[in-house]
Design an enzyme around this catalytic site. Sequence first.
Site, PDB file in Angstrom:
ATOM      1  N   HIS A   1     -25.033   0.741   0.626  1.00 25.99           N
ATOM      2  CA  HIS A   1     -25.944   1.339   1.912  1.00 25.99           C
ATOM      3  C   HIS A   1     -25.787   3.301   1.156  1.00 25.99           C
ATOM      4  O   HIS A   1     -27.322   4.118   1.072  1.00 25.99           O
ATOM      5  CB  HIS A   1     -24.943   1.665   3.064  1.00 25.99           C
ATOM      6  CG  HIS A   1     -25.603   2.809   4.324  1.00 25.99           C
ATOM      7  ND1 HIS A   1     -26.263   2.037   5.351  1.00 25.99           N
ATOM      8  CD2 HIS A   1     -25.428   3.941   4.429  1.00 25.99           C
ATOM      9  CE1 HIS A   1     -26.116   3.228   5.816  1.00 25.99           C
ATOM     10  NE2 HIS A   1     -26.096   4.707   5.283  1.00 25.99           N
ATOM     11  N   GLU A   2     -24.535   3.262   0.673  1.00 22.26           N
ATOM     12  CA  GLU A   2     -24.725   5.595   0.508  1.00 22.26           C
ATOM     13  C   GLU A   2     -25.228   5.697  -0.962  1.00 22.26           C
ATOM     14  O   GLU A   2     -25.918   6.224  -1.224  1.00 22.26           O
ATOM     15  CB  GLU A   2     -23.186   5.146   0.264  1.00 22.26           C
ATOM     16  CG  GLU A   2     -23.094   5.905   1.338  1.00 22.26           C
ATOM     17  CD  GLU A   2     -23.538   6.102   2.596  1.00 22.26           C
ATOM     18  OE1 GLU A   2     -23.901   6.797   2.525  1.00 22.26           O
ATOM     19  OE2 GLU A   2     -23.047   5.978   3.870  1.00 22.26           O
ATOM     20  N   HIS A  28     -28.678   6.257   0.015  1.00 18.79           N
ATOM     21  CA  HIS A  28     -29.251   7.869  -0.152  1.00 18.79           C
ATOM     22  C   HIS A  28     -29.292   8.300  -1.037  1.00 18.79           C
ATOM     23  O   HIS A  28     -29.944   9.215  -1.058  1.00 18.79           O
ATOM     24  CB  HIS A  28     -28.249   8.204   1.283  1.00 18.79           C
ATOM     25  CG  HIS A  28     -28.181   7.983   2.437  1.00 18.79           C
ATOM     26  ND1 HIS A  28     -29.296   8.407   3.344  1.00 18.79           N
ATOM     27  CD2 HIS A  28     -27.294   7.683   2.852  1.00 18.79           C
ATOM     28  CE1 HIS A  28     -29.061   7.801   3.948  1.00 18.79           C
ATOM     29  NE2 HIS A  28     -27.908   7.254   4.471  1.00 18.79           N
ATOM     30  N   HIS A  82     -32.473   8.405  -3.158  1.00 16.30           N
ATOM     31  CA  HIS A  82     -33.579   8.810  -1.873  1.00 16.30           C
ATOM     32  C   HIS A  82     -33.436  10.776  -2.871  1.00 16.30           C
ATOM     33  O   HIS A  82     -34.515  10.969  -2.862  1.00 16.30           O
ATOM     34  CB  HIS A  82     -33.619   9.108  -0.819  1.00 16.30           C
ATOM     35  CG  HIS A  82     -34.526   9.685   0.053  1.00 16.30           C
ATOM     36  ND1 HIS A  82     -34.413   9.132   1.861  1.00 16.30           N
ATOM     37  CD2 HIS A  82     -35.709   9.934  -0.190  1.00 16.30           C
ATOM     38  CE1 HIS A  82     -35.381   9.970   1.820  1.00 16.30           C
ATOM     39  NE2 HIS A  82     -36.486  10.182   0.468  1.00 16.30           N
TER      40      HIS A  82
END
Length: 699
Positions: free
Chosen positions: A490-491, A494, A497
Site C-alpha cells: 500500500h505505502e 504512494h 505516485h
Amino acid sequence: MRKTIITTCAAAIVCGSAMAKGGNPFLGKYTTPYGIPPFEQIKVEHYKPAFIKGMEEHKKEIDAIVNNKKPATFENTIAALDRCGELLNKVASVFYGQNSACTSDEMQAVSREISPLLSQHSDDITMNAALFKRVKYVYDHQSEEKLDKEQKKLLEETYKSFVRSGANLSADKQEQLRKLNQEISMLQLTFGQNMLAETNAFQLVIDNKDDLAGLPQNLIASAAEVAKERGLDGNWVFTLHNPSVMPFLQYSDRRELRERMYKGYISRGCQGGKNDSREVVKKLVKARLEKARLMGYEDYASMALDNRMAKTPEAVYELLDQVWKPALAKAKEELADIQEEMKKDGRDFTAEGWDWRYYADRAKRAKYAFDENELRPYLKLENVRDGLFYCANKLYGITLTPIKNVPLPHPEAQAFEVKDAKGKHIAILFMDFFPRASKRGGAWCGTYRDQTYEKGKKITPVVTIVCNFTKPAAGEPALLTADEASTMFHEFGHALHQFFQDVHYQGISNVPRDFVELPSQINEHWCFAPEVLKVYAKHYKTGEIMPQSLVEKMERSQKYGQGFATVEYVAASLLDMDWHVLKSVPDDLDVEDFERQTLVKRGLLSQIPPRYRTTYFNHTMGGGYTAGYYSYMWAEVLEADGFEAFKETGDIFNQDVANRFRTYVLTPGGINDAMDMYVNFRGKKPDTKPLLRNRGLLE
C-alpha cells in the site's frame, strides 16, 4: 505558491554536508549524495531559527512580487509566487517528517512554538490585499496570455486558494479567521501529542509464562525484547502499538488480559488527566464550524469537500450507506459464528469487544482449516520487499538498489536508489519499518523533497515509507503478518505516485484527498496474487515456495471477516462526517455520548468499535483527513474497478494497462480533474460492484 510541507505523510538525516555559516545546516546548500537533507548534523536547536529565517525570506519574496511596478502577469506573479518559500519548505519537510518518525519532548516544544507563527505567516500571505489584487488581475485577464494547460491549472488553483483562505473577506472577518486558524492549528497539534502520550503510557506486563497461552512465538519474543528495553528483563511487555495489541487480541487465550488490552486501547484520550482530549475535540469541532460559517458554508464538511471528488456530504453518505447495510448484515453473521465458538468453550453469555478478534479467528480456522500464522514463515520482511520491487519492475520497468554511505532518516532506515527502465536516476527511497516510542502509530509515505523543476532542470524526489511492523527478537528475522505485507505494498503505491509525478509547478502537485489513495490501494492487489507469491513467498528457513495448498486456503478464507473490517472502517468514516456536518456545537456537548448516539442510531454492534474512536482519531482531529476518512472507501471504488482493467486482459502485469495507469494517474499530479484522470485510464467511470464483490458483500 510553493507549498510548505506540513503533512501527515512524511518522516525525517547525512554525512559530508558543508555546514552553513553559524552552524545551521538548513542555511546552506546540501552537498550530500543526491541532495539528501543532512539529518545527522541537524539538531533540535536548528529548527526554530531556520523556520524564522525561512519565513523572513518568504516575506521578502512576497514583497518583491507585490512591489513589482510592472503589470501583473502569469510569470511575474503566479509563477513567481509558486517559486517562493524554498527555505521554509526545506526546513518544514525535515521537521514535520522527523516529528512524526523520531520525535522528542524538545521537538514537540518547537512544534508548539512554531505552529502559531506558521499559521500567522500563511494568513499574512493569503490575506495580503495587494498580492491578491495582482493574482485576481491575472485570473481575470488570463485570455490575454498564452497559457498552456498546466499554467491555466496553476492560475485557477492559486486564485481558488486565496479565496478559500479568506482573501475576499472584510478586514474584521479576516482577523477572526486568523484567530481561528491559529486556534485550530494548536488544537490539532495538542490532539496528536496527547494521542502519542496516551499510546506510550500504557503497558501490559506479564510475569507468568502461563499467561502467554495462545500467543504466537514471534509475538512472545517481541514482548520479551520490549520488556528488556524497559528494564523489565524476564517479563513480557505488550503495548498499544498495533503490532502488539492487535495480535494479542486475536490470539491470547486469557480473556481477562484481552479485556485489559482492549479497554486500554479504546479509552485513549478519555481517561482524565493532562492527555485527555475530550475538551480539545469540542473546541476543535467548534472552531472548524466557525471557520466554515465565516467562509460562507453551513458546516465544515461542506467546505472541506468543495474541492474534492465527492463535492458534497450527501455524496459521501450515499457511498457509505451503500456499503454499510450489506457490511452490517455480514458482521451479524460473523457474530453468530463467534457465539457458536464461545459455546464450545462453555461460555453462554454475549460476546464483548475483546472477544471478537479471538473467536473470529477461531471460527475462520474452523471453516477453512486456515491459520494466518501459517503465512508468516513465508513473509520474511526482506522477501516481501523484494517481491514488491519485482512487481514495480514488471509493471513500470524501474529498479531499486540498496545504497550505503548516505544520510538516513533514522539509523534503522534503509536507503534505495530508484532508476527507470533506461537506468536513469528518478528518486531516492527510505524505508523505516519498526515501532519505537518516538514514532507515531500507523504507516505512511511522504517526501523530504518533492519532484519539481528549477531553471528548467527536473529535481527528483526523496521519498520515505514509515511503518510500525512487528519487531523481531534479536537475531531473528522479521516475519510479517498478511496485513503488514499488504501495508508495505500500500505505502509503496504512494511512493510510485511520488516517483513518477512530473509537474513544473508545486501548486499543482497535489491531487484531491479522496483520489490520493487510488495508487496505494490498487497496488495492494499484487501482494497476494499467486504469480507474485511464487516469486517472493519463500520459507525463511528452507527457501521453499509457499505451497499451493496454503495459497488456496488463504484465497478461500480472504473474504471471511470482511463484515467486521468493513463495519469498523465505515463506522469511523461516518463518525468523522457526523462531527463535521454539525450546524452547532453546544458548550455542554458530551463527546463520548455524541459518538455513541451517532453510531447506535445506525445499528452498530456493541462488539465493534469504530476503527478510531473520537479521542484517538488522529486522521480527522489531528488534521489531514478531516471530513475525509471516507477517502479510503471512495478510492477503493476506483481501485477495485481499476484493477479489473488488468484482470480483463488475463495478465496482471499487462504493459499497456500499466502504461496507461502511469501516464494518466501517476504522472500528471493535479493538472487534470481527478475523475478525468480515472476515465482517461479506465475508459469509463467506476462501478461499485467490484468493491462489494472483493469484500464479499455482493449477493
